[in-house]
Design an enzyme around this catalytic site. Structure first.
Site, PDB file in Angstrom:
ATOM      1  N   SER A  21       0.990 -27.187  18.826  1.00 58.08           N
ATOM      2  CA  SER A  21       2.119 -28.094  18.994  1.00 58.08           C
ATOM      3  C   SER A  21       3.396 -27.461  18.463  1.00 58.08           C
ATOM      4  O   SER A  21       4.463 -27.541  19.089  1.00 58.08           O
ATOM      5  CB  SER A  21       1.856 -29.416  18.265  1.00 58.08           C
ATOM      6  OG  SER A  21       0.749 -30.088  18.797  1.00 58.08           O
ATOM      7  N   ARG A  25       6.420 -25.505  21.049  1.00 60.12           N
ATOM      8  CA  ARG A  25       7.800 -25.967  20.893  1.00 60.12           C
ATOM      9  C   ARG A  25       8.716 -24.823  20.477  1.00 60.12           C
ATOM     10  O   ARG A  25       9.856 -24.720  20.946  1.00 60.12           O
ATOM     11  CB  ARG A  25       7.868 -27.101  19.867  1.00 60.12           C
ATOM     12  CG  ARG A  25       7.369 -28.438  20.406  1.00 60.12           C
ATOM     13  CD  ARG A  25       7.205 -29.458  19.284  1.00 60.12           C
ATOM     14  NE  ARG A  25       6.926 -30.800  19.785  1.00 60.12           N
ATOM     15  CZ  ARG A  25       5.733 -31.228  20.186  1.00 60.12           C
ATOM     16  NH1 ARG A  25       4.683 -30.392  20.158  1.00 60.12           N
ATOM     17  NH2 ARG A  25       5.567 -32.458  20.626  1.00 60.12           N
ATOM     18  N   GLY A  93      -1.156 -29.629  28.738  1.00 60.69           N
ATOM     19  CA  GLY A  93      -0.375 -30.822  29.019  1.00 60.69           C
ATOM     20  C   GLY A  93       1.000 -30.762  28.383  1.00 60.69           C
ATOM     21  O   GLY A  93       1.997 -31.175  28.983  1.00 60.69           O
ATOM     22  N   SER A 164       3.060 -40.629  26.995  1.00 60.12           N
ATOM     23  CA  SER A 164       3.064 -39.438  26.144  1.00 60.12           C
ATOM     24  C   SER A 164       4.478 -39.156  25.660  1.00 60.12           C
ATOM     25  O   SER A 164       5.435 -39.274  26.426  1.00 60.12           O
ATOM     26  CB  SER A 164       2.532 -38.221  26.908  1.00 60.12           C
ATOM     27  OG  SER A 164       2.670 -37.044  26.129  1.00 60.12           O
ATOM     28  N   SER A 165       4.590 -38.766  24.396  1.00 56.99           N
ATOM     29  CA  SER A 165       5.891 -38.367  23.848  1.00 56.99           C
ATOM     30  C   SER A 165       6.320 -36.995  24.362  1.00 56.99           C
ATOM     31  O   SER A 165       7.475 -36.594  24.181  1.00 56.99           O
ATOM     32  CB  SER A 165       5.821 -38.337  22.317  1.00 56.99           C
ATOM     33  OG  SER A 165       4.919 -37.328  21.874  1.00 56.99           O
ATOM     34  N   GLN A 166       5.401 -36.270  25.001  1.00 55.47           N
ATOM     35  CA  GLN A 166       5.715 -34.906  25.441  1.00 55.47           C
ATOM     36  C   GLN A 166       6.781 -34.879  26.537  1.00 55.47           C
ATOM     37  O   GLN A 166       7.559 -33.926  26.625  1.00 55.47           O
ATOM     38  CB  GLN A 166       4.439 -34.222  25.921  1.00 55.47           C
ATOM     39  CG  GLN A 166       3.419 -34.008  24.799  1.00 55.47           C
ATOM     40  CD  GLN A 166       2.069 -33.549  25.299  1.00 55.47           C
ATOM     41  OE1 GLN A 166       1.795 -33.553  26.512  1.00 55.47           O
ATOM     42  NE2 GLN A 166       1.192 -33.168  24.390  1.00 55.47           N
ATOM     43  N   ASP A 311      -5.296 -37.541  19.406  1.00 54.04           N
ATOM     44  CA  ASP A 311      -6.148 -36.354  19.340  1.00 54.04           C
ATOM     45  C   ASP A 311      -7.129 -36.418  18.178  1.00 54.04           C
ATOM     46  O   ASP A 311      -8.063 -35.601  18.100  1.00 54.04           O
ATOM     47  CB  ASP A 311      -5.292 -35.090  19.229  1.00 54.04           C
ATOM     48  CG  ASP A 311      -4.629 -34.716  20.548  1.00 54.04           C
ATOM     49  OD1 ASP A 311      -5.056 -35.240  21.596  1.00 54.04           O
ATOM     50  OD2 ASP A 311      -3.676 -33.918  20.535  1.00 54.04           O
ATOM     51  N   LYS A 338      -6.449 -37.288  29.186  1.00 49.03           N
ATOM     52  CA  LYS A 338      -6.605 -36.057  28.404  1.00 49.03           C
ATOM     53  C   LYS A 338      -7.396 -35.066  29.262  1.00 49.03           C
ATOM     54  O   LYS A 338      -7.523 -35.224  30.468  1.00 49.03           O
ATOM     55  CB  LYS A 338      -7.324 -36.372  27.086  1.00 49.03           C
ATOM     56  CG  LYS A 338      -6.518 -37.272  26.150  1.00 49.03           C
ATOM     57  CD  LYS A 338      -5.292 -36.574  25.613  1.00 49.03           C
ATOM     58  CE  LYS A 338      -4.545 -37.427  24.605  1.00 49.03           C
ATOM     59  NZ  LYS A 338      -3.367 -36.736  24.039  1.00 49.03           N
TER      60      LYS A 338
END
Length: 431
Positions: A21, A25, A93, A164-166, A311, A338
């Protein structure tokens, strides 16, 4: 690949893997930062490799060694000689959700591909949002492959943060790189807020214009940097991974005693919440100067809300399997899209291991206390493979995990790390 895990006793000290993660980023921020960036403690999971491949395809030069990743980039707009331009997100993802808005900064037509479970994950979000920002998009009825062509123009929009925050992570970075000024992104029902904290922290460390966070309901971009540093040569250290570290800590609580190093208790990573869950389960956990120690204790059923950290469901199920009584975990709706439908997959595979799991609306109920060895399948899901492996450590007989190589997505050294702690693990190729 099949992995056989025999009941084992663990002992020793282990370093947590690098956070994908944090790593992914950082790769995105480096792509958007003109000049040289250095990333220390880089990860080498399949998802990390996907992020590196994407920034290289978009024109960044990347030099890799064991301790650092050096990225040189001319900054936005991207410079690349590839035509037509295609980026491959693998099975990541985060990569597809984060890099799609970033790719849309370009006025070139760019195709976005993925593989495995990513080919079936819904991407309707982009079909709805990107046209509002001046971006042309063609998708396969909300699925991959997608083709986008910008340039993205920041505007006042409202997005749904429940899936999703993604998606929001990608928009925040793209808005910043595009020079967003006096515009905002409003968000409804944002999940996984700690991951947005991580995004904003990475943006700050790379000298990007960080928006004002209005209680996670609105992110407002003002003109110019919102902090003092204007970095020309950013340096960033990838954190230890609480997602992977959670499996190690649960393994210690089941079959320890072990010490896990490299996990920052002040981290913004959502999966740091594993500490709260372990304490709720009465696990024997202690924080020490050299790491976090976990060893077996009188585990009992617990209640936990994993809505913001979905997760954690797989390691929590492994933990609950050894808890006396009933465990209730909230947040099941976050598990559908997922690598597998994790709620159903956990229910099926742990049933084979003698653990009864009931799903009631948004809550998973686990009846623990006894685990038996069994032949199980990862469903090509890295976290399912690790959950079964950790649960197998205290089972009454050996457990065989099929398609066990799925762990390479996030934690390629997982089985070797278990072996280094004394686990009886053997690997064999599928025939």
């Amino acid at each position: 690949m099949k992995v056989t895990i025999h009941p084992s006793q663990l002992k020793g000290i282990i370093q947590a893997p690098a956070s994908k993660s944090s790593m992914q980023r950082a790769c995105a921020a480096a792509l958007l930062s003109k000049g040289r960036s250095t990333i220390y403690n880089p990860g080498h999971s399949n998802d990390d490799k996907a992020a590196i491949g994407i920034i290289k395809a978009l024109g960044a030069s990347v030099e890799i060694n064991n301790e650092e990743l050096i990225i040189n980039n001319s900054g936005f707009p991207f410079t690349t000689h590839h035509s037509p331009l295609i980026i491959d997100c693998g099975e990541s993802g985060l990569s597809i959700r984060m890099f799609t808005p970033i790719v849309a900064l370009s006025d070139k037509e760019i195709t976005i591909n993925g593989s495995g479970s990513l080919e079936t994950r819904p991407m309707d979000f982009f079909d709805d949002i990107l046209p509002l920002l001046g971006v042309k998009i063609n998708s396969n009825e909300g699925k991959l492959p997608m083709t986008v062509q910008g340039p993205l123009v920041p505007a006042n929009i409202e997005v749904d943060g429940s899936l999703s925050s993604q998606f929001l992570t990608g928009l925040l970075m793209a808005y910043s790189a595009a020079g967003a000024n006096n515009v905002s992104i409003k968000v409804k029902d944002l999940k996984s807020k700690p991951y947005i904290d991580l995004t904003l922290d990475v943006m700050k460390q790379f000298g990007m214009n960080v928006p004002e966070n209005k209680n996670y309901k609105e992110f407002v971009f003002h003109s110019g940097p919102t902090h003092d540093s204007a970095l020309t040569t950013p340096q960033y250290t990838v954190e230890g991974d609480w997602s992977g570290g959670a499996f190690l800590l649960v393994a210690g609580a089941i079959a320890g005693s072990i010490t896990v190093r490299g996990l920052d208790l002040s981290s913004t990573q959502a999966d740091k919440a594993i500490m709260k869950a372990l304490m709720s389960a009465n696990a024997a956990i202690a924080t020490e100067a050299n790491g976090i120690q976990a060893h077996p204790g009188g585990l009992r059923g617990f209640e936990f809300d994993a809505t913001d950290c979905p997760d954690l469901f797989p390691p929590l199920v492994a933990l609950a399997s050894y808890c006396d009584g009933e465990t209730k975990i909230k947040g099941v709706r976050r598990l559908k899209h997922k690598e597998s439908n994790r709620a159903v997959t956990l229910q099926d595979e742990f049933d084979l291991m003698g653990v009864r799991i009931i799903i009631e609306d948004d809550t998973m109920i686990i009846h623990g206390g006894f685990v038996k060895g069994a032949d199980v399948h990862s469903h090509h899901d890295h976290r399912i493979a690790m959950a079964c492996a950790v649960a197998a450590l205290g089972a009454n007989s050996e457990t065989v995990i099929d398609e066990a190589e799925a762990v390479k997505k996030s934690y390629p050294d997982f089985y070797e790390d278990l072996k280094s702690l004394g686990a009886n693990v053997s690997l064999s190729s599928n025939i």
